[in-house]
Write a protein that holds these residues in place. Structure first.
Motif, mmCIF file in Angstrom:
data_model
loop_
_atom_site.group_PDB
_atom_site.id
_atom_site.type_symbol
_atom_site.label_atom_id
_atom_site.label_comp_id
_atom_site.label_asym_id
_atom_site.label_seq_id
_atom_site.Cartn_x
_atom_site.Cartn_y
_atom_site.Cartn_z
ATOM 1 N N ASN A 262 0.842 -1.198 0.000
ATOM 2 C CA ASN A 262 0.000 0.000 0.000
ATOM 3 C C ASN A 262 0.880 1.252 0.000
ATOM 4 N N GLY A 263 0.289 2.403 0.177
ATOM 5 C CA GLY A 263 1.006 3.671 0.146
ATOM 6 C C GLY A 263 1.967 3.886 1.311
ATOM 7 N N HIS A 264 1.883 3.056 2.335
ATOM 8 C CA HIS A 264 2.799 3.133 3.469
ATOM 9 C C HIS A 264 4.004 2.209 3.295
ATOM 10 N N GLY A 265 4.040 1.481 2.174
ATOM 11 C CA GLY A 265 5.147 0.561 1.934
ATOM 12 C C GLY A 265 5.027 -0.760 2.664
ATOM 13 N N VAL A 266 3.845 -1.032 3.214
ATOM 14 C CA VAL A 266 3.571 -2.326 3.849
ATOM 15 C C VAL A 266 2.475 -3.031 3.050
ATOM 16 N N THR A 267 2.319 -4.306 3.317
ATOM 17 C CA THR A 267 1.319 -5.083 2.590
ATOM 18 C C THR A 267 -0.082 -4.541 2.852
ATOM 19 N N HIS A 268 -0.844 -4.370 1.790
ATOM 20 C CA HIS A 268 -2.246 -3.947 1.893
ATOM 21 C C HIS A 268 -2.985 -4.975 2.748
ATOM 22 N N GLY A 269 -3.818 -4.502 3.661
ATOM 23 C CA GLY A 269 -4.559 -5.402 4.551
ATOM 24 C C GLY A 269 -5.412 -6.416 3.808
ATOM 25 N N GLY A 270 -5.853 -6.043 2.610
ATOM 26 C CA GLY A 270 -6.661 -6.963 1.817
ATOM 27 C C GLY A 270 -5.906 -8.202 1.379
ATOM 28 N N ILE A 271 -4.583 -8.115 1.345
ATOM 29 C CA ILE A 271 -3.781 -9.272 0.929
ATOM 30 C C ILE A 271 -3.796 -10.340 2.014
ATOM 31 N N SER A 272 -3.480 -9.967 3.252
ATOM 32 C CA SER A 272 -3.505 -10.967 4.327
ATOM 33 C C SER A 272 -4.933 -11.450 4.572
ATOM 34 N N PHE A 273 -5.908 -10.546 4.396
ATOM 35 C CA PHE A 273 -7.307 -10.963 4.507
ATOM 36 C C PHE A 273 -7.632 -12.003 3.440
ATOM 37 N N SER A 274 -7.204 -11.755 2.215
ATOM 38 C CA SER A 274 -7.498 -12.674 1.109
ATOM 39 C C SER A 274 -6.832 -14.026 1.302
ATOM 40 N N LEU A 275 -5.603 -14.031 1.800
ATOM 41 C CA LEU A 275 -4.932 -15.294 2.088
ATOM 42 C C LEU A 275 -5.722 -16.074 3.134
ATOM 43 N N ALA A 276 -6.098 -15.404 4.214
ATOM 44 C CA ALA A 276 -6.879 -16.055 5.270
ATOM 45 C C ALA A 276 -8.232 -16.517 4.745
ATOM 46 N N ASP A 277 -8.852 -15.716 3.899
ATOM 47 C CA ASP A 277 -10.153 -16.056 3.340
ATOM 48 C C ASP A 277 -10.069 -17.302 2.464
ATOM 49 N N SER A 278 -8.988 -17.446 1.720
ATOM 50 C CA SER A 278 -8.808 -18.652 0.900
ATOM 51 C C SER A 278 -8.635 -19.882 1.787
ATOM 52 N N ALA A 279 -7.833 -19.772 2.839
ATOM 53 C CA ALA A 279 -7.666 -20.898 3.767
ATOM 54 C C ALA A 279 -9.007 -21.268 4.402
ATOM 55 N N PHE A 280 -9.771 -20.248 4.779
ATOM 56 C CA PHE A 280 -11.116 -20.424 5.341
ATOM 57 C C PHE A 280 -12.020 -21.158 4.358
ATOM 58 N N ALA A 281 -11.996 -20.753 3.109
ATOM 59 C CA ALA A 281 -12.831 -21.399 2.089
ATOM 60 C C ALA A 281 -12.452 -22.868 1.921
ATOM 61 N N PHE A 282 -11.151 -23.137 1.866
ATOM 62 C CA PHE A 282 -10.706 -24.520 1.668
ATOM 63 C C PHE A 282 -11.089 -25.391 2.867
ATOM 64 N N ALA A 283 -10.860 -24.904 4.075
ATOM 65 C CA ALA A 283 -11.177 -25.686 5.271
ATOM 66 C C ALA A 283 -12.678 -25.924 5.395
ATOM 67 N N SER A 284 -13.474 -24.895 5.121
ATOM 68 C CA SER A 284 -14.920 -25.013 5.321
ATOM 69 C C SER A 284 -15.593 -25.877 4.257
ATOM 70 N N ASN A 285 -14.978 -26.007 3.093
ATOM 71 C CA ASN A 285 -15.537 -26.863 2.045
ATOM 72 C C ASN A 285 -14.972 -28.275 2.086
ATOM 73 N N SER A 286 -13.957 -28.493 2.888
ATOM 74 C CA SER A 286 -13.261 -29.784 2.918
ATOM 75 C C SER A 286 -14.095 -30.927 3.491
ATOM 76 N N HIS A 287 -15.213 -30.609 4.107
ATOM 77 C CA HIS A 287 -16.078 -31.643 4.686
ATOM 78 C C HIS A 287 -16.873 -32.378 3.610
#
Length: 138
Positions: free
Chosen positions: A46-71
């Protein structure tokens, strides 16, 4: 007989161009659990030179999707939240581990921890609606 967690996640990844763009690699998946990783790239800052919060959110969201559909039952997100605990920088390797907290017939709750090495950088919580639809056996 239901579809294996590995086959479900492989099918999800094959059709998930955003997770592919993130550079996600699936490390481990089993029923109610997913562990994935990615490397932060320059275009994710982002403009502060750190990772945009949406990136770590998106990574976590993908893990969430995979775990929740794995049943074997299709699941879709209905509520999520994240706490950004530490800043993340270009070149950091992030690992997201999603684990089932509880499930019922129609809902599932999951907790996702995002780490940089041993350091916790984000904590994500999510709830899914568990559809009355199974992943097809393949």
């Amino acid at each position: 007989m239901k579809t294996s967690p590995e086959k479900i996640v492989a099918e999800m990844m094959a059709n998930d161009t955003f997770s592919q763009w993130l550079g996600i690699e699936v490390l481990d998946v089993r029923e109610g659990f997913a562990k994935i990783k990615m490397i932060v790239r320059n275009e994710m800052l982002n403009g502060h030179g750190v990772t945009h919060g949406g990136i770590s959110f998106s990574l976590a969201d993908s893990a969430f999707a995979f775990a929740s559909n794995s049943h074997g039952q299709k699941a879709v997100s209905i509520e999520t939240s994240i706490n950004h605990i530490k800043p993340v920088f270009e070149g950091d390797e992030l690992i997201a581990t999603a684990e089932k907290e509880s499930t019922s017939r129609s809902l599932g709750q999951y907790l996702v921890r995002v780490h940089r090495g041993e350091e916790l950088v984000a904590l994500f919580k999510g709830v899914v609606f568990r559809k009355q639809e199974e992943w097809p056996i393949s």
